[in-house]
Design an enzyme around this catalytic site. Structure first.
Site, PDB file in Angstrom:
ATOM      1  N   ASP A  83       0.863  -1.179   0.000  1.00 54.88           N
ATOM      2  CA  ASP A  83       0.000   0.000   0.000  1.00 54.88           C
ATOM      3  C   ASP A  83       0.899   1.228   0.000  1.00 54.88           C
ATOM      4  O   ASP A  83       1.511   1.563   1.020  1.00 54.88           O
ATOM      5  CB  ASP A  83      -0.889   0.015   1.253  1.00 54.88           C
ATOM      6  CG  ASP A  83      -2.081  -0.914   1.138  1.00 54.88           C
ATOM      7  OD1 ASP A  83      -2.777  -0.849   0.113  1.00 54.88           O
ATOM      8  OD2 ASP A  83      -2.319  -1.698   2.074  1.00 54.88           O
ATOM      9  N   ARG A 142       3.883   2.938   2.898  1.00 55.19           N
ATOM     10  CA  ARG A 142       4.672   2.007   3.723  1.00 55.19           C
ATOM     11  C   ARG A 142       6.169   2.272   3.623  1.00 55.19           C
ATOM     12  O   ARG A 142       6.890   2.065   4.588  1.00 55.19           O
ATOM     13  CB  ARG A 142       4.374   0.568   3.299  1.00 55.19           C
ATOM     14  CG  ARG A 142       2.913   0.183   3.297  1.00 55.19           C
ATOM     15  CD  ARG A 142       2.205   0.488   4.593  1.00 55.19           C
ATOM     16  NE  ARG A 142       0.829   0.006   4.566  1.00 55.19           N
ATOM     17  CZ  ARG A 142      -0.115   0.443   5.380  1.00 55.19           C
ATOM     18  NH1 ARG A 142       0.148   1.385   6.262  1.00 55.19           N
ATOM     19  NH2 ARG A 142      -1.354  -0.040   5.296  1.00 55.19           N
ATOM     20  N   ARG A 174      -7.419  10.357   1.909  1.00 54.89           N
ATOM     21  CA  ARG A 174      -7.002   9.316   0.964  1.00 54.89           C
ATOM     22  C   ARG A 174      -7.827   9.408  -0.317  1.00 54.89           C
ATOM     23  O   ARG A 174      -7.381   8.942  -1.371  1.00 54.89           O
ATOM     24  CB  ARG A 174      -7.163   7.925   1.583  1.00 54.89           C
ATOM     25  CG  ARG A 174      -6.278   7.673   2.788  1.00 54.89           C
ATOM     26  CD  ARG A 174      -6.695   6.402   3.518  1.00 54.89           C
ATOM     27  NE  ARG A 174      -6.498   5.206   2.722  1.00 54.89           N
ATOM     28  CZ  ARG A 174      -6.950   4.002   3.075  1.00 54.89           C
ATOM     29  NH1 ARG A 174      -7.647   3.847   4.208  1.00 54.89           N
ATOM     30  NH2 ARG A 174      -6.719   2.953   2.303  1.00 54.89           N
ATOM     31  N   LYS A 226     -10.027   0.483  -4.996  1.00 51.70           N
ATOM     32  CA  LYS A 226     -10.647   0.151  -3.714  1.00 51.70           C
ATOM     33  C   LYS A 226     -11.410   1.386  -3.209  1.00 51.70           C
ATOM     34  O   LYS A 226     -11.128   2.490  -3.664  1.00 51.70           O
ATOM     35  CB  LYS A 226      -9.591  -0.313  -2.706  1.00 51.70           C
ATOM     36  CG  LYS A 226      -8.478   0.693  -2.426  1.00 51.70           C
ATOM     37  CD  LYS A 226      -7.380   0.067  -1.587  1.00 51.70           C
ATOM     38  CE  LYS A 226      -6.318   1.092  -1.248  1.00 51.70           C
ATOM     39  NZ  LYS A 226      -5.171   0.506  -0.529  1.00 51.70           N
ATOM     40  N   HIS A 227     -12.411   1.208  -2.368  1.00 53.49           N
ATOM     41  CA  HIS A 227     -12.922  -0.015  -1.762  1.00 53.49           C
ATOM     42  C   HIS A 227     -14.362  -0.176  -2.245  1.00 53.49           C
ATOM     43  O   HIS A 227     -15.245   0.550  -1.792  1.00 53.49           O
ATOM     44  CB  HIS A 227     -12.891   0.062  -0.248  1.00 53.49           C
ATOM     45  CG  HIS A 227     -11.553   0.387   0.336  1.00 53.49           C
ATOM     46  ND1 HIS A 227     -11.070   1.669   0.453  1.00 53.49           N
ATOM     47  CD2 HIS A 227     -10.563  -0.432   0.804  1.00 53.49           C
ATOM     48  CE1 HIS A 227      -9.862   1.652   1.006  1.00 53.49           C
ATOM     49  NE2 HIS A 227      -9.527   0.391   1.232  1.00 53.49           N
ATOM     50  N   HIS A 254     -10.995  -1.805  10.047  1.00 50.57           N
ATOM     51  CA  HIS A 254      -9.854  -2.513  10.623  1.00 50.57           C
ATOM     52  C   HIS A 254     -10.147  -2.897  12.077  1.00 50.57           C
ATOM     53  O   HIS A 254      -9.510  -3.801  12.627  1.00 50.57           O
ATOM     54  CB  HIS A 254      -8.593  -1.654  10.575  1.00 50.57           C
ATOM     55  CG  HIS A 254      -8.095  -1.399   9.186  1.00 50.57           C
ATOM     56  ND1 HIS A 254      -8.610  -0.399   8.389  1.00 50.57           N
ATOM     57  CD2 HIS A 254      -7.128  -2.008   8.454  1.00 50.57           C
ATOM     58  CE1 HIS A 254      -7.979  -0.409   7.224  1.00 50.57           C
ATOM     59  NE2 HIS A 254      -7.089  -1.372   7.235  1.00 50.57           N
ATOM     60  N   ASP A 305     -10.385  -8.008   0.978  1.00 51.50           N
ATOM     61  CA  ASP A 305      -9.571  -7.145   1.818  1.00 51.50           C
ATOM     62  C   ASP A 305      -8.982  -8.042   2.899  1.00 51.50           C
ATOM     63  O   ASP A 305      -9.235  -9.254   2.922  1.00 51.50           O
ATOM     64  CB  ASP A 305     -10.406  -5.996   2.396  1.00 51.50           C
ATOM     65  CG  ASP A 305      -9.569  -4.739   2.633  1.00 51.50           C
ATOM     66  OD1 ASP A 305      -8.352  -4.888   2.841  1.00 51.50           O
ATOM     67  OD2 ASP A 305     -10.125  -3.631   2.600  1.00 51.50           O
TER      68      ASP A 305
END
Length: 337
Positions: free
Chosen positions: A62, A70, A136, A166-167, A179, A252
């Site tokens: 990601d 990341r 985002r 996504k998503h 999450h 996911d």
């Protein structure tokens, strides 16, 4: 339907246990996280060791930009996609050119280090409700998200990387973080169709999406029993049949609480497959990942490889000295201020 597993590793290099784990043919992809990154040279060595072990293994990350990047130290610090939406409000042409260049820069740099794909772009609309989405997202309006994401994808493709949207069908209207808990969205299908689904529909029609990742959200007016990633109605009836999507469908992360609501790992894997997911993504829990691999093997599900998603490097080793790098970096220079 053919299927495979995408899993992860814990450290900066492959251990003997990692190698043993990754040699299982049910695993076709590996997702990397910040814990797998120390510096660019280490990342290159890690990716080379993975490819040496299994050349066909897809390496993913990601690397959206902003909060979700990341690889940071030694990499170009990408802005949140919302910056492009802000530019769009003042100058559409500039925003679209910058979106193309930003997609190119992100993709070219990852490919240069041995990574095949970033799970991008985010097609969610920002309604000012979802903290986990927020900046985002490119923008709130479907037309802006569509145009900016299409330019971004074109930049990715120009560098040799396929796009994963996504998503699906849209995470931007829910407050809860999937999450951590199981979010619900009570809007009607008609509302979703006039808003959130527009970028997905148009990009599918334009054949711009190689893969899609569904949301861990229950859309109570459409399928009150399952999240989108476990819903046959969403994935088979709407995404495949009505919208004509022919690419890969990733689950996911099946370790998330949104997925945990659907039972133990083997049960989640079965439900995701039954719904229509081709790639079972499981992170941060090796025991759960192994249980899913065992499930695929014991049930003798036909296997799919991810060769079509592999990066297609278009530049030599001198990325940072190439005219393309400087040109695209210059176009985006105002985004890094």
């Amino acid at each position: 339907m053919s299927i495979c597993v995408m899993a992860d590793i814990a450290g900066l290099e492959l251990t003997f246990e990692d190698e043993k784990f990754l040699l299982q043919p049910e695993i076709a992809g590996l997702i990397l996280f910040s814990r797998n990154y120390e510096n660019p040279e280490q990342l290159k060595k890690l990716c080379l060791s993975i490819k040496k072990l299994r050349p066909e293994l897809l390496i993913a990350v990601d690397q959206e930009g902003g909060r979700v990047q990341r690889f940071r130290e030694g990499f170009l610090r990408l802005p949140a996609m919302r910056r492009l939406g802000e530019v769009y409000e003042n100058n559409i042409d500039t925003a679209l050119n910058q979106s193309f260049s930003l997609g190119w820069l992100m993709a070219a740099e990852l490919i240069h280090h041995g990574v095949d794909i970033s799970f991008a772009p985010v097609l969610d609309l920002d309604f000012g409700r979802s903290g986990v989405i927020g900046d985002r997202a490119f923008a709130e309006k479907p037309k802006q998200v569509l145009e900016l994401s299409e330019a971004f994808i074109s930049g990715m493709e120009s560098a040799g990387m396929s796009a994963t949207a996504k998503h699906f069908p849209g995470h931007g209207h829910v407050i809860a973080d999937s999450h951590l808990e199981l979010p619900t969205d009570s809007r009607s299908f008609e509302t979703l169709e006039k808003n959130d689904l527009i970028p997905f529909k148009q990009l599918i029609s334009a054949n711009k999406l190689a893969a899609i990742m569904p949301a861990h959200v229950v859309y109570t007016d459409i399928d009150a029993d399952f999240t989108a990633g476990f819903s046959r109605h969403w994935l088979q009836d709407i995404l495949r049949h009505d919208m004509g999507f022919k690419g890969l469908i990733y689950s996911d992360d099946l370790s998330m609480e949104g997925a945990a609501a659907s039972g133990r790992p083997s049960v989640r894997a079965q439900k995701a497959k039954d719904a229509g997911c081709n790639v079972l993504l499981i992170c941060n829990k090796r025991d759960a990942a192994q249980e899913i691999v065992d499930t695929v093997r014991n049930k003798q599900w036909p296997l799919i490889d991810l060769q079509d998603m592999r990066a297609k490097p278009l530049l030599d080793d001198n990325l940072y000295e190439s005219p393309d790098w400087f040109e695209n970096l210059t176009i985006c220079s105002s985004l890094f201020n």
